[in-house]
Design a protein around this motif. Structure first.
Motif, mmCIF file in Angstrom:
data_model
loop_
_atom_site.group_PDB
_atom_site.id
_atom_site.type_symbol
_atom_site.label_atom_id
_atom_site.label_comp_id
_atom_site.label_asym_id
_atom_site.label_seq_id
_atom_site.Cartn_x
_atom_site.Cartn_y
_atom_site.Cartn_z
ATOM 1 N N ASP A 73 91.983 -72.765 -52.990
ATOM 2 C CA ASP A 73 92.741 -73.844 -52.727
ATOM 3 C C ASP A 73 94.201 -73.257 -51.991
ATOM 4 O OD1 ASP A 73 90.888 -76.291 -53.216
ATOM 5 O OD2 ASP A 73 91.210 -75.824 -55.142
ATOM 6 N N PHE A 74 94.718 -72.334 -52.923
ATOM 7 C CA PHE A 74 95.903 -72.062 -52.482
ATOM 8 C C PHE A 74 95.735 -70.080 -52.837
ATOM 9 C CE2 PHE A 74 100.377 -72.435 -51.835
ATOM 10 C CZ PHE A 74 100.207 -73.611 -51.141
ATOM 11 N N VAL A 75 96.898 -69.068 -51.860
ATOM 12 C CA VAL A 75 96.885 -67.832 -52.964
ATOM 13 C C VAL A 75 98.389 -67.924 -52.981
ATOM 14 C CG1 VAL A 75 97.099 -65.783 -51.438
ATOM 15 C CG2 VAL A 75 95.328 -67.398 -50.317
ATOM 16 N N VAL A 76 99.020 -67.171 -54.345
ATOM 17 C CA VAL A 76 100.380 -66.947 -54.538
ATOM 18 C C VAL A 76 100.140 -65.368 -54.403
ATOM 19 C CG1 VAL A 76 102.109 -67.299 -56.789
ATOM 20 C CG2 VAL A 76 99.792 -68.898 -55.837
ATOM 21 N N ASP A 77 101.073 -65.701 -53.681
ATOM 22 C CA ASP A 77 101.265 -63.871 -53.861
ATOM 23 C C ASP A 77 102.959 -62.962 -54.001
ATOM 24 O OD1 ASP A 77 102.221 -61.070 -52.527
ATOM 25 O OD2 ASP A 77 101.108 -61.888 -50.622
ATOM 26 N N THR A 78 102.167 -62.785 -55.322
ATOM 27 C CA THR A 78 103.785 -62.244 -56.725
ATOM 28 C C THR A 78 103.690 -60.911 -56.196
ATOM 29 O OG1 THR A 78 102.724 -61.144 -57.776
ATOM 30 C CG2 THR A 78 103.229 -63.987 -57.838
ATOM 31 N N SER A 79 103.314 -60.047 -54.787
ATOM 32 C CA SER A 79 103.503 -58.655 -55.212
ATOM 33 C C SER A 79 103.486 -57.864 -53.932
ATOM 34 C CB SER A 79 102.243 -57.734 -56.330
ATOM 35 O OG SER A 79 101.007 -58.503 -55.461
ATOM 36 N N GLY A 80 104.490 -58.633 -52.493
ATOM 37 C CA GLY A 80 104.085 -57.722 -51.824
ATOM 38 C C GLY A 80 105.771 -58.235 -51.164
ATOM 39 N N TYR A 81 105.647 -56.378 -50.653
ATOM 40 C CA TYR A 81 106.914 -55.580 -50.421
ATOM 41 C C TYR A 81 107.213 -55.831 -49.163
ATOM 42 C CZ TYR A 81 107.355 -56.290 -55.478
ATOM 43 O OH TYR A 81 106.624 -56.866 -56.740
ATOM 44 N N PRO B 92 117.019 -59.166 -40.356
ATOM 45 C CA PRO B 92 115.973 -59.200 -39.156
ATOM 46 C C PRO B 92 115.136 -58.063 -39.109
ATOM 47 C CG PRO B 92 118.695 -58.727 -37.921
ATOM 48 C CD PRO B 92 118.257 -59.147 -39.518
ATOM 49 N N CYS B 93 113.719 -58.403 -39.146
ATOM 50 C CA CYS B 93 112.656 -57.285 -39.746
ATOM 51 C C CYS B 93 111.509 -58.020 -38.976
ATOM 52 C CB CYS B 93 112.637 -57.322 -41.588
ATOM 53 S SG CYS B 93 111.639 -55.775 -41.820
ATOM 54 N N PRO B 94 110.728 -56.924 -38.106
ATOM 55 C CA PRO B 94 110.254 -57.147 -37.201
ATOM 56 C C PRO B 94 108.179 -57.562 -39.252
ATOM 57 C CG PRO B 94 109.807 -54.810 -37.088
ATOM 58 C CD PRO B 94 111.649 -55.591 -37.903
ATOM 59 N N PRO B 95 107.444 -58.038 -38.734
ATOM 60 C CA PRO B 95 106.054 -58.661 -39.604
ATOM 61 C C PRO B 95 105.656 -57.776 -39.304
ATOM 62 C CG PRO B 95 106.255 -59.737 -37.217
ATOM 63 C CD PRO B 95 107.219 -59.466 -36.971
ATOM 64 N N ASP B 96 105.825 -56.521 -38.707
ATOM 65 C CA ASP B 96 104.844 -55.402 -38.287
ATOM 66 C C ASP B 96 104.982 -54.121 -39.003
ATOM 67 O OD1 ASP B 96 106.023 -54.957 -36.011
ATOM 68 O OD2 ASP B 96 104.706 -53.927 -35.321
ATOM 69 N N ALA B 97 106.962 -54.561 -39.896
ATOM 70 C CA ALA B 97 107.264 -53.573 -40.097
ATOM 71 C C ALA B 97 106.764 -52.481 -41.550
ATOM 72 C CB ALA B 97 108.609 -53.699 -40.645
ATOM 73 N N GLY B 98 107.524 -51.386 -41.321
ATOM 74 C CA GLY B 98 107.036 -50.096 -42.687
ATOM 75 C C GLY B 98 108.326 -50.158 -43.120
ATOM 76 N N PRO B 99 107.386 -49.803 -44.924
ATOM 77 C CA PRO B 99 108.240 -49.811 -46.145
ATOM 78 C C PRO B 99 108.999 -48.827 -45.751
ATOM 79 C CG PRO B 99 106.116 -47.310 -46.292
ATOM 80 C CD PRO B 99 106.311 -48.805 -45.124
ATOM 81 N N ASP B 100 109.337 -48.036 -44.908
ATOM 82 C CA ASP B 100 110.648 -47.828 -44.698
ATOM 83 C C ASP B 100 112.042 -47.956 -43.863
ATOM 84 O OD1 ASP B 100 110.080 -44.979 -46.701
ATOM 85 O OD2 ASP B 100 109.173 -44.227 -44.661
ATOM 86 N N ASP B 101 111.422 -49.033 -42.998
ATOM 87 C CA ASP B 101 111.933 -49.820 -41.854
ATOM 88 C C ASP B 101 113.216 -50.333 -42.172
ATOM 89 O OD1 ASP B 101 110.766 -48.775 -39.907
ATOM 90 O OD2 ASP B 101 108.878 -50.237 -39.792
ATOM 91 N N GLY B 102 113.696 -50.395 -43.162
ATOM 92 C CA GLY B 102 114.874 -51.296 -44.321
ATOM 93 C C GLY B 102 114.451 -51.180 -45.780
ATOM 94 N N VAL C 7 115.760 -57.027 -46.343
ATOM 95 C CA VAL C 7 115.296 -57.117 -45.204
ATOM 96 C C VAL C 7 113.667 -56.695 -44.961
ATOM 97 C CG1 VAL C 7 114.806 -55.393 -42.777
ATOM 98 C CG2 VAL C 7 116.870 -55.412 -44.253
ATOM 99 N N LEU C 8 113.587 -56.089 -45.439
ATOM 100 C CA LEU C 8 111.031 -55.893 -46.050
ATOM 101 C C LEU C 8 110.980 -57.240 -45.847
ATOM 102 C CD1 LEU C 8 110.749 -52.123 -47.267
ATOM 103 C CD2 LEU C 8 110.555 -53.074 -44.481
#
Length: 335
Positions: A65-73, A117-127, A131-132
């Protein structure tokens, strides 16, 4: 409800899982199994969210029914999770941060404040962190076909805290003696207990809410002096709090936030609104926060269950010799 928690064994994720189970929900956790054991009663799926094969295996034949995302960076990693779970869940709650808001804390924050500003496909070194997180929000909104709930908390404290801000202060005060207390005891603090954040997030999920909320304690929730006094009371310590001037601490090279957790340094432009985040919208939606003393007391009770040699504070906390040197210098100046 059937709920998927990405993470689920650490600090906030654990609070979400425990609250969901207490409500009678079916809970699946997805993690690598490195942060600790899963809470008994969940369906534990081992996997790495950076692996497309693991995400496909997680989603195959399952729905929630629902996803809870607690670990997205990292935006591109979060986006992959959102796309993989699209069509397998009715809603997706992403735990972001108030630091994702552009201009904060130099400028006031509201739910309508734009993101960095940060694009949805940014990588770990992009901010940096904030920002991320802004890019992660965009990645969920663009990648998930369903209801999206964005939660933007401030400082999160409570039992199982893995950042170790409150645990460090509790341990230091419990040790006793003269304790370097930074700055002004009347300086404001504002935070949310992980358990209250979990309750609020699940309340919105159960109602099918698709919105964004700033989630922290009320403005004027407590002061640094009240907070450290609560630490003394919880630990039963006879420690002497020695309040040292902000500017003097900066001159002595005392580190903000990490070396002296939650101390932001001398008042300066650029941090004007850090401890004055409005929560009207979240409170109208049902946010309730427990007393500060309860958070402190419960965190100490949890901490006491952990052998002292296993208490890990990472980079947090001032070295004893540096603390002593600053106190000696402050005493000499005062004399």
């Amino acid at each position: 409800m059937k709920i998927l928690v990405i993470g689920g064994s650490g600090f906030l994720g654990r609070a979400v899982v425990e609250e969901a189970l207490a409500r009678g929900h079916e809970v699946t956790t997805f993690n690598r199994g490195r942060s600790g054991p899963d809470v008994p009663g969940v369906e534990a799926v081992r996997g790495d969210r950076e692996s497309s094969a693991d995400l496909e295996r997680l989603a195959e034949g399952r729905s929630w029914d629902f996803v809870v995302d607690t670990s997205g960076y990292v935006p591109r990693v979060v986006g992959a999770s959102a796309r993989a779970l699209s069509g397998h869940a009715g809603g997706y709650a992403f735990v972001s941060t108030i630091s994702a808001l552009a201009g904060f804390p130099a400028e006031p924050a509201t739910e309508s404040t734009g993101l960095w500003p940060c694009p949805p496909d940014a990588g770990p070194d992009d901010g940096d962190y904030g920002v991320l997180k802004a890019g992660c929000e965009r990645a969920v909104e663009e990648g998930f076909d369903g209801k999206v709930l964005i939660v933007q908390p401030g400082i999160i404290l409570g039992p199982y805290e893995d950042v170790a801000r409150l645990p460090w202060w509790l341990t230091r005060i419990a040790r006793g003696g003269r304790v370097l207390a930074p700055g002004d005891p009347g300086a404001p603090l504002q935070f949310v207990d992980a358990r209250d954040l979990a309750i609020f997030t699940l309340d919105q999920a159960e109602r099918g809410v698709a919105d964004r909320f700033l989630v922290t304690g009320p403005v004027g929730q407590t002061t640094f002096g009240e907070w450290l006094a609560a630490c003394k009371e919880a630990t039963g310590s006879d420690a002497e709090l020695v309040w040292v001037d902000d500017t003097f601490l900066a001159e002595q090279g005392a580190g903000t936030f990490v070396e002296l957790p939650l101390w932001g340094g001398p008042p300066a432009p650029g941090h004007d609104h850090f401890w004055s985040v409005p929560t009207d919208q979240a409170r109208a939606a049902g946010l309730r926060v427990r007393p500060v003393a309860e958070t402190v007391r419960d965190t100490w009770a949890w901490l006491r269950e952990i052998p002292e040699e296993r208490r890990r504070f990472g980079a947090h906390g001032i070295a004893p010799e540096k603390e002593e040197a600053i106190l000696a210098a402050w005493e000499a100046r005062s004399a």
